[in-house]
Enzyme design. Structure first.
Site, PDB file in Angstrom:
ATOM      1  N   ARG A 169     -22.385  54.597  49.430  1.00  0.00           N
ATOM      2  CA  ARG A 169     -21.777  53.356  49.877  1.00  0.00           C
ATOM      3  C   ARG A 169     -22.807  52.628  50.734  1.00  0.00           C
ATOM      4  NH1 ARG A 169     -17.978  57.519  50.868  1.00  0.00           N
ATOM      5  NH2 ARG A 169     -16.080  57.364  49.600  1.00  0.00           N
ATOM      6  N   LYS A 175     -16.760  58.566  54.791  1.00  0.00           N
ATOM      7  CA  LYS A 175     -15.489  58.133  55.345  1.00  0.00           C
ATOM      8  C   LYS A 175     -14.815  59.280  56.089  1.00  0.00           C
ATOM      9  CE  LYS A 175     -14.248  54.392  52.152  1.00  0.00           C
ATOM     10  NZ  LYS A 175     -13.225  53.898  51.205  1.00  0.00           N
ATOM     11  N   HIS A 197     -22.141  47.367  46.101  1.00  0.00           N
ATOM     12  CA  HIS A 197     -21.280  48.485  45.688  1.00  0.00           C
ATOM     13  C   HIS A 197     -21.394  48.749  44.192  1.00  0.00           C
ATOM     14  CE1 HIS A 197     -18.314  51.346  47.050  1.00  0.00           C
ATOM     15  NE2 HIS A 197     -17.552  51.091  46.006  1.00  0.00           N
ATOM     16  N   ARG A 214     -23.418  51.796  43.371  1.00  0.00           N
ATOM     17  CA  ARG A 214     -22.663  53.055  43.430  1.00  0.00           C
ATOM     18  C   ARG A 214     -21.854  53.238  42.150  1.00  0.00           C
ATOM     19  NH1 ARG A 214     -20.084  56.823  47.062  1.00  0.00           N
ATOM     20  NH2 ARG A 214     -17.816  56.903  46.846  1.00  0.00           N
ATOM     21  N   HIS A 242     -15.638  61.621  47.347  1.00  0.00           N
ATOM     22  CA  HIS A 242     -14.218  61.281  47.208  1.00  0.00           C
ATOM     23  C   HIS A 242     -13.354  62.448  47.683  1.00  0.00           C
ATOM     24  CE1 HIS A 242     -15.037  58.115  43.841  1.00  0.00           C
ATOM     25  NE2 HIS A 242     -15.186  57.616  45.045  1.00  0.00           N
ATOM     26  N   TYR A 253     -13.559  56.451  36.789  1.00  0.00           N
ATOM     27  CA  TYR A 253     -14.773  56.266  35.993  1.00  0.00           C
ATOM     28  C   TYR A 253     -14.629  56.838  34.584  1.00  0.00           C
ATOM     29  CZ  TYR A 253     -16.859  54.950  40.410  1.00  0.00           C
ATOM     30  OH  TYR A 253     -17.137  54.308  41.596  1.00  0.00           O
TER      31      TYR A 253
END
Length: 377
Positions: free
Chosen positions: A232, A256, A324, A327, A350, A359
């Site tokens: 990111r 995150k 982004h 990514r 994730h 994806y």
């Protein structure tokens, strides 16, 4: 009383509570902003002055307003989550959540049904377009190197006419693993060597041309790193030198929720990082941020976004292409090349496999490489 001072105090308290939960800075900022927008809306629409006066119908009107303004369902879901956690926090600190109290602050946000998220396919940029980005930057570097050499052309050690190079030479192929001849990078290596051999770096780093050159190298390094590692933009720009291990070819990423993951880094990526660092006009140390701004502070996302916009306009790349997208391209190219989705989940950081599964909805296309060949420039 919901005046500006009290709102700011409540939001500051709420922000502190989110920080304790180790949410990312971006998430905290988004949550606080969502709550502030909601409070300002109900104050303006309904002239409400106290939190306990907020009822279900006010939330319903707020939802209708968001729908009328065509706000994305993803941002509305986040705003609902923010409001729910906000009212949980307020109830906790207010002391008004007693069983017999008449003026209870209610968490009506928990009653709001979450809007459905439309099934979407992440857009990725073609490998050839990433090649174009790098090539464009390198062409601009050449121009700046020539200008920089012209600034010091009184030095006899630099003979620009003796430098034989072809500005249209192909760069090593990003994503295909196909390299051109060993002399394909002679332009940059030769000019860089001459510049460092003859220029007083202390003086040259004061040059506007030098700073522009360094900024181009920074942009190129960020692009290569994000595309090769699936980072990111917030993760890339928050990297410090103490998170990098060139000997082990790994990068420690804080993602995150302050979750840490280890990302493998290809040797070619380090070459671009080294080139950027070598030209850095600022003092750096083990605890410094890797990517710096013009004044030596951490590079802000908006700076890199603007640089991508300029490149996008110069190359007529579609407007949907953003940082982004690098990514997305990383993930798309890997999943199309047969990478296990659980491995991709770990690489992307994730927390949920369902997030990574988006994806798998992308049309399968024959692409030219796996991760090991993503950055053979």
């Amino acid at each position: 009383m919901l005046d500006n001072d009290n709102i700011n105090k409540i939001l500051l308290s709420y922000s502190d509570s989110l920080a304790i939960k180790k949410l990312s800075k971006n998430t905290i900022a988004s949550y606080v902003n969502d709550v502030k927008i909601f409070l300002l809306f109900i104050i303006e629409e309904f002239k409400i002055n106290n939190l306990q006066d907020i009822k279900q119908e006010h939330f319903d009107r707020w939802i209708v307003n968001r729908h009328t303004n065509n706000l994305k369902s993803t941002s509305t879901r986040r705003a609902i989550a923010a409001l729910s956690s906000f009212f949980i926090h307020v109830i906790k600190i207010s002391g008004k959540n007693c069983k017999n109290g008449e003026d209870l602050i209610q968490n009506y946000a928990k009653n709001i049904p979450l809007p459905k998220i439309d099934s979407r396919v992440c857009r990725s940029i073609e490998n050839s377009k990433i090649l174009d980005l790098i090539k464009c930057i390198q062409d601009n570097e050449v121009k700046l190197l020539e200008q920089l050499c012209s600034e010091i052309n009184n030095n006899e050690e630099i003979k620009m006419e003796s430098l034989k190079f072809n500005t249209n030479q192909k760069i090593k192929n990003l994503g295909t693993g196909v390299k051109t001849s060993a002399s394909n990078d002679i332009l940059h290596k030769t000019l860089n060597k001459q510049v460092f051999k003859t220029i007083n770096l202390h003086q040259s780093k004061k040059s506007k041309i030098y700073l522009k050159l360094w900024q181009l190298k920074r942009t190129k390094a960020i692009i290569v790193l994000m595309y090769a590692s699936g980072l990111r933009i917030s993760e890339a720009l928050s990297i410090k030198f103490n998170q990098i291990s060139e000997s082990d070819k790994i990068l420690r990423i804080i993602g995150k929720g302050q979750k840490e993951r280890i990302v493998p880094i290809l040797p070619e990526v380090f070459e671009y990082l080294d080139d950027y660092i070598k030209f850095c006009p600022h003092n750096i140390n083990y605890n410094s941020f890797l990517f710096l701004g013009s004044r030596g502070e951490v590079c802000l996302p908006r700076i890199f976004q603007r640089e991508i916009e300029n490149l996008r306009n110069e190359l007529n790349i579609p407007e949907w292409f953003t940082p982004h997208s690098l990514r997305h391209s990383f993930a798309t190219h890997l999943i199309n090349n047969g990478t296990d989705i659980k491995i991709l989940q770990d690489l992307l950081g994730h927390s949920s496999l369902s997030t990574t599964q988006i994806y798998t909805k992308i049309d399968k296309k024959a692409i030219q490489l796996a991760q090991q060949k993503l950055v053979k420039i």
